[in-house]
Write a protein that holds these residues in place. Sequence first.
Motif, PDB file in Angstrom:
ATOM      1  N   TYR A 199      72.715 -33.873 -58.356  1.00 14.95           N
ATOM      2  CA  TYR A 199      73.171 -32.600 -57.821  1.00 14.95           C
ATOM      3  C   TYR A 199      72.309 -31.418 -58.255  1.00 14.95           C
ATOM      4  N   ALA A 200      71.764 -31.451 -59.443  1.00 10.19           N
ATOM      5  CA  ALA A 200      71.024 -30.295 -59.947  1.00 10.19           C
ATOM      6  C   ALA A 200      69.810 -29.987 -59.085  1.00 10.19           C
ATOM      7  N   ILE A 201      68.962 -30.992 -58.828  1.00 11.23           N
ATOM      8  CA  ILE A 201      67.772 -30.780 -58.012  1.00 11.23           C
ATOM      9  C   ILE A 201      68.165 -30.383 -56.601  1.00 11.23           C
ATOM     10  N   SER A 202      69.177 -31.046 -56.055  1.00 15.22           N
ATOM     11  CA  SER A 202      69.622 -30.731 -54.699  1.00 15.22           C
ATOM     12  C   SER A 202      70.130 -29.297 -54.607  1.00 15.22           C
ATOM     13  N   ALA A 203      70.869 -28.850 -55.610  1.00 13.32           N
ATOM     14  CA  ALA A 203      71.421 -27.500 -55.592  1.00 13.32           C
ATOM     15  C   ALA A 203      70.325 -26.449 -55.673  1.00 13.32           C
ATOM     16  N   ILE A 204      69.334 -26.689 -56.522  1.00 10.53           N
ATOM     17  CA  ILE A 204      68.232 -25.729 -56.634  1.00 10.53           C
ATOM     18  C   ILE A 204      67.473 -25.653 -55.315  1.00 10.53           C
ATOM     19  N   ALA A 205      67.205 -26.822 -54.713  1.00  5.88           N
ATOM     20  CA  ALA A 205      66.495 -26.834 -53.431  1.00  5.88           C
ATOM     21  C   ALA A 205      67.314 -26.144 -52.348  1.00  5.88           C
ATOM     22  N   SER A 206      68.616 -26.444 -52.286  1.00  7.99           N
ATOM     23  CA  SER A 206      69.475 -25.826 -51.277  1.00  7.99           C
ATOM     24  C   SER A 206      69.662 -24.337 -51.542  1.00  7.99           C
ATOM     25  N   GLY A 207      69.572 -23.944 -52.816  1.00  9.70           N
ATOM     26  CA  GLY A 207      69.743 -22.541 -53.159  1.00  9.70           C
ATOM     27  C   GLY A 207      68.692 -21.642 -52.552  1.00  9.70           C
ATOM     28  N   PHE A 208      67.523 -22.196 -52.233  1.00  8.08           N
ATOM     29  CA  PHE A 208      66.495 -21.384 -51.590  1.00  8.08           C
ATOM     30  C   PHE A 208      66.918 -20.977 -50.182  1.00  8.08           C
ATOM     31  N   ALA A 209      67.765 -21.784 -49.546  1.00  8.73           N
ATOM     32  CA  ALA A 209      68.301 -21.403 -48.242  1.00  8.73           C
ATOM     33  C   ALA A 209      69.477 -20.452 -48.421  1.00  8.73           C
ATOM     34  N   SER A 210      70.416 -20.831 -49.274  1.00 13.75           N
ATOM     35  CA  SER A 210      71.563 -19.970 -49.556  1.00 13.75           C
ATOM     36  C   SER A 210      72.253 -20.458 -50.812  1.00 13.75           C
ATOM     37  N   SER A 211      72.168 -19.692 -51.874  1.00 17.43           N
ATOM     38  CA  SER A 211      72.826 -20.059 -53.123  1.00 17.43           C
ATOM     39  C   SER A 211      74.344 -19.985 -52.980  1.00 17.43           C
ATOM     40  N   THR A 212      74.823 -19.020 -52.202  1.00 13.22           N
ATOM     41  CA  THR A 212      76.266 -18.884 -52.000  1.00 13.22           C
ATOM     42  C   THR A 212      76.834 -20.100 -51.285  1.00 13.22           C
ATOM     43  N   VAL A 213      76.158 -20.550 -50.233  1.00  8.86           N
ATOM     44  CA  VAL A 213      76.602 -21.737 -49.507  1.00  8.86           C
ATOM     45  C   VAL A 213      76.533 -22.972 -50.410  1.00  8.86           C
TER      46      VAL A 213
END
Length: 412
Positions: A199-213
């Motif tokens: 989850y950590a790597i996925s969250a950081i990568a997804s955070g570039f699109a939207s950290s709130t989402v």
Amino acid sequence: MIESPGLTGAAAALGIGLLIGLERERHKGEGQSRACAGLRTFAITALLGYGAMQVAGGLLVAALAITLGGLVTVAYWRSLSDDPGVTSEVALLTVLVLGALCSSQPQLAVTMAVVMAGLLAYREKLHHFARSQLTDGEMRDALVLLTAALVVLPLAPDRYIGPYGAINLRTICTLTVLLMVVGAVGHVAVRALGTRYGYAISAIASGFASSTVTIAAMGHIAAREPVNVKLLSAAAIWSNLATFVQAGLILGAVDTGLLRPVFGPLVCGALATALYGLCLMFPKTATNASQPIKVGGAFNLKLALVVTLTVTGITFLSSVMLRYYGEAGVMVTATFTGFADAHASTASIASLAKSGQLPFDAIAVPVLIAISSNSLSKCAVAWVSGGSRFALYVIPGQVLLTLAMWAGIWLL
């Protein structure tokens, strides 16, 4: 010491021929099926191109290229097999041209030769990647990204237009391409590292699109898997790293001078985010989470376009507020727009500074206000999506990183 530019060019041409020739010699084969060119042929061809350029210029090089093309065509047909390739033949013609280029731009020629050698050496891996790893969607995204970066962006005019001189098409296109590039880099990171880091790597990568989402997604998973709530909370907090990095990238893309006023706050916020996430990760928590959050395609084109339009609207609104209410108006705008998207607010503030409407030293406070208001909306999202236990871990982290960010202003 007497300089010898001619000798330097000849040495560069010889080096190019030897570099490509060594790689081709290793894949030349033996017997009747061996390739037509090896180490010596490539080295001689590079020197031939350089010498021809020195003697008679491009016309002689063109004549030699035609002659060489005829020779390699004959060699190609003589060694025709069930799976013929023209890689060595094309490489030989390219080496001739690179040898000629050494007479005027040896650095460029050598750079191109190194790239060419890499493409030749990693043939099998590139074939495997293209055929087995790259999906149709990723190929489509790559074409869209290259078109935007290499065609649309260079054609966008770099001047301020519209009411209040607030809109710069080059800046808008740059930010759009930046959003796509950052999303693609995050996607590649997840594909390369796999699910080992979960989850950590996925969250950081997804955070570039939207950290709130991303925080909302982690909250939904935490509601289904309460045993992993700390792990998911750490991932949610780490998605803020993308917020700080992207804010820095946006400011640097508009003007590198904009980084100086906010460098300290962004670094302090990122450090607090990383440390708090690590504290949630240790002692070791449950690791039987089902699978990491899906990142999707290489990037989200729709999101990039929406952010671009949002940036345009916020920039215009900020210009109006600045004209009638001064810097206080910009701060009010940053507060309310930051609830929805800190990146768009940051981009609009950067555009105002770039156009000369706002001093560079005055951007720190409105940028921090935008990120702070966005952090507040993340706290609400964490409570709604993940419940009280998830929010109990996430909200203190959001408060901590926000305070650390404001404390960093003293480092300026």
